[in-house]
Scaffold this motif. Structure first.
Motif, short mmCIF file in Angstrom:
data_model
loop_
_atom_site.label_atom_id
_atom_site.label_comp_id
_atom_site.label_asym_id
_atom_site.label_seq_id
_atom_site.Cartn_x
_atom_site.Cartn_y
_atom_site.Cartn_z
N VAL A 288 0.84 -1.20 0.00
CA VAL A 288 0.00 0.00 0.00
C VAL A 288 0.87 1.24 0.00
N SER A 289 1.89 1.27 0.85
CA SER A 289 2.78 2.43 0.93
C SER A 289 3.50 2.67 -0.40
N GLU A 290 3.94 1.59 -1.03
CA GLU A 290 4.64 1.72 -2.31
C GLU A 290 3.72 2.27 -3.39
N GLN A 291 2.49 1.75 -3.45
CA GLN A 291 1.55 2.21 -4.48
C GLN A 291 1.13 3.66 -4.23
N LEU A 292 0.96 4.03 -2.96
CA LEU A 292 0.59 5.42 -2.65
C LEU A 292 1.69 6.39 -3.04
N THR A 293 2.93 5.97 -2.88
CA THR A 293 4.06 6.83 -3.29
C THR A 293 4.00 7.10 -4.79
N LEU A 294 3.67 6.08 -5.57
CA LEU A 294 3.55 6.25 -7.02
C LEU A 294 2.36 7.14 -7.37
N LEU A 295 1.24 6.92 -6.70
CA LEU A 295 0.06 7.75 -6.95
C LEU A 295 0.29 9.19 -6.56
N LEU A 296 1.05 9.39 -5.48
CA LEU A 296 1.39 10.75 -5.03
C LEU A 296 2.26 11.45 -6.08
N ALA A 297 3.25 10.74 -6.61
CA ALA A 297 4.12 11.33 -7.63
C ALA A 297 3.36 11.66 -8.90
N ALA A 298 2.31 10.90 -9.19
CA ALA A 298 1.50 11.14 -10.39
C ALA A 298 0.43 12.20 -10.18
N GLY A 299 0.33 12.75 -8.96
CA GLY A 299 -0.67 13.77 -8.69
C GLY A 299 -2.08 13.24 -8.55
N LEU A 300 -2.19 11.94 -8.25
CA LEU A 300 -3.52 11.33 -8.13
C LEU A 300 -4.00 11.25 -6.68
N VAL A 301 -3.09 11.40 -5.72
CA VAL A 301 -3.48 11.49 -4.31
C VAL A 301 -2.67 12.60 -3.67
N THR A 302 -3.17 13.11 -2.56
CA THR A 302 -2.41 14.02 -1.71
C THR A 302 -2.39 13.43 -0.31
N LYS A 303 -1.48 13.91 0.51
CA LYS A 303 -1.40 13.41 1.88
C LYS A 303 -1.40 14.58 2.85
N HIS A 304 -1.97 14.33 4.03
CA HIS A 304 -2.10 15.35 5.06
C HIS A 304 -1.89 14.68 6.42
N ARG A 305 -1.14 15.34 7.28
CA ARG A 305 -0.95 14.79 8.62
C ARG A 305 -2.05 15.31 9.54
N VAL A 306 -2.72 14.37 10.24
CA VAL A 306 -3.72 14.71 11.25
C VAL A 306 -3.27 14.04 12.55
N GLY A 307 -2.80 14.84 13.50
CA GLY A 307 -2.24 14.27 14.72
C GLY A 307 -1.00 13.45 14.39
N ARG A 308 -1.02 12.17 14.76
CA ARG A 308 0.13 11.31 14.52
C ARG A 308 -0.02 10.47 13.26
N VAL A 309 -1.09 10.68 12.52
CA VAL A 309 -1.41 9.81 11.39
C VAL A 309 -1.34 10.58 10.08
N MET A 310 -0.80 9.94 9.05
CA MET A 310 -0.80 10.51 7.70
C MET A 310 -2.00 9.95 6.94
N LEU A 311 -2.84 10.84 6.43
CA LEU A 311 -4.03 10.43 5.70
C LEU A 311 -3.86 10.78 4.22
N TYR A 312 -4.35 9.89 3.37
CA TYR A 312 -4.29 10.08 1.93
C TYR A 312 -5.71 10.28 1.38
N VAL A 313 -5.83 11.10 0.35
CA VAL A 313 -7.13 11.31 -0.29
C VAL A 313 -6.87 11.57 -1.77
N ARG A 314 -7.77 11.12 -2.62
CA ARG A 314 -7.55 11.29 -4.05
C ARG A 314 -7.80 12.73 -4.47
N THR A 315 -7.17 13.13 -5.53
CA THR A 315 -7.25 14.49 -6.04
C THR A 315 -8.37 14.60 -7.09
#
Length: 324
Positions: A288-315
């Motif tokens: 999951v982490s590997e695929q999210l990194t690729l999706l992040l580089a392609a501009g298809l997801v963004t990530k945001h830190r909420v407290g101690r957790v990193m959350l991903y959401v599609r663009t």
């Protein structure tokens, strides 16, 4: 109809949070009043047979009426507090606060007189508060802790979503899909089917919005003056909490970008962590982490830190690829 009227300053003083102790209180209330709570039936069927007499210091305080003592519904000190901090604050409450809330509870027609452990707490708060805290901890281990990672993921995702809506669309965006009873118009927040005498013109206190799993399908509110106005509302995507399995990956998109990445994009209609996505999809956390990194580089997801957790959401770009 209850209305809250905002000043310009109050519009900049809307904040978001959740509270583990509120979830405890709301979940007991759900057990007491199960009608109309079909989504929580799998949880109720699992928990109800395990309730024991040693939980009475908690259970007797939530008999199922319209009021839950405020000391069980604290104002969160941060957007994402932990239970230990909230219980420490509970143990330190003065006797007059405990008795004042219990007096208020008995004044509600649907609550009735104090009984059992609730009456004992009123008579001797210094002795009763440690027993209450122990009962909350025991109930948490039994009823909430096994599900808390999923619950917390939904709650943190909701906070991120509401904050983005406020930044991009203002208060109208925040309240547009919060609850059927809530309506925003001309700097006024309207709560349908709520007592008009609890209406209030804010004068700089702002509004605290608390996301909750177990308040669904209703909402709680505390709008009487003085103090900050508070609305506890159902978290988004509540229907996914007890679901098993995942949605199928979009076929055409999977053929282009790969099944795993398409599957993850399909799950990211609400913000989610790597751990939560692994649980939903069955993919290993590392994958999951590997695929999210690729999706992040392609501009298809963004990530945001909420407290101690990193959350991903599609663009929006990913949304366009997925279609409606």
């Amino acid at each position: 109809m209850l209305t809250l009227t905002f000043t310009a300053y109050d519009l900049t003083s809307i904040r978001f949070a959740f509270s583990p102790l509120r979830e405890v209180a709301a979940s007991v209330h759900a057990l007491r009043t199960p009608a109309g709570r079909a989504l929580h039936l799998p949880w109720m069927k699992h928990v109800r047979p395990k309730l024991t007499a040693d939980l009475a210091p908690l259970l007797d305080l939530v008999p199922g009426g319209a009021y839950i003592p405020d000391f069980l519904c604290p104002i969160p000190a941060s957007p994402a507090p932990d239970l230990a901090a909230e219980l420490a604050a509970l143990r330190a409450l003065p006797d007059e606060v405990i008795r004042g809330d219990l007096d208020r509870m008995t004044s509600w027609p649907t609550c009735g007189p104090l009984e059992g452990a609730a009456a004992d707490l009123y008579d001797d708060p210094p002795a009763g508060l440690p027993r209450l805290a122990e009962a909350v901890e025991a109930y948490w281990r039994l009823a909430i802790a096994p599900h808390w990672p999923r619950m917390r993921s939904l709650l943190e995702g909701d906070l991120l979503y509401r904050a983005r809506q406020l930044a991009e669309h203002g208060p109208a965006g925040v309240f547009a899909d919060m609850h059927p009873e809530i309506r925003w118009e001309d700097r006024r927040l309207c709560l349908e089917q709520r007592p008009e005498e609890l209406s209030r013109a804010l004068t700089g206190e702002g509004l605290l919005l608390i996301a909750s799993v177990f308040v669904w399908p209703s909402l709680f509110h505390r709008t009487d003056s003085p103090g900050q106005a508070i609305i506890t509302y159902p978290v988004r995507a509540i229907a996914t909490l007890w679901e098993r399995g995942t949605a199928p990956a979009p076929g055409a998109l999977a053929a282009v970008i790969g099944r795993s990445r398409a599957l993850l994009l399909g799950e990211l209609d609400t913000p989610a962590s790597t751990t939560e996505l692994s649980r939903r999809t069955g993919l290993a956390p590392g994958s999951v982490s590997e695929q999210l990194t690729l999706l992040l580089a392609a501009g298809l997801v963004t990530k945001h830190r909420v407290g101690r957790v990193m959350l991903y959401v599609r663009t929006p770009r990913a949304q366009a690829l997925l279609g409606d």
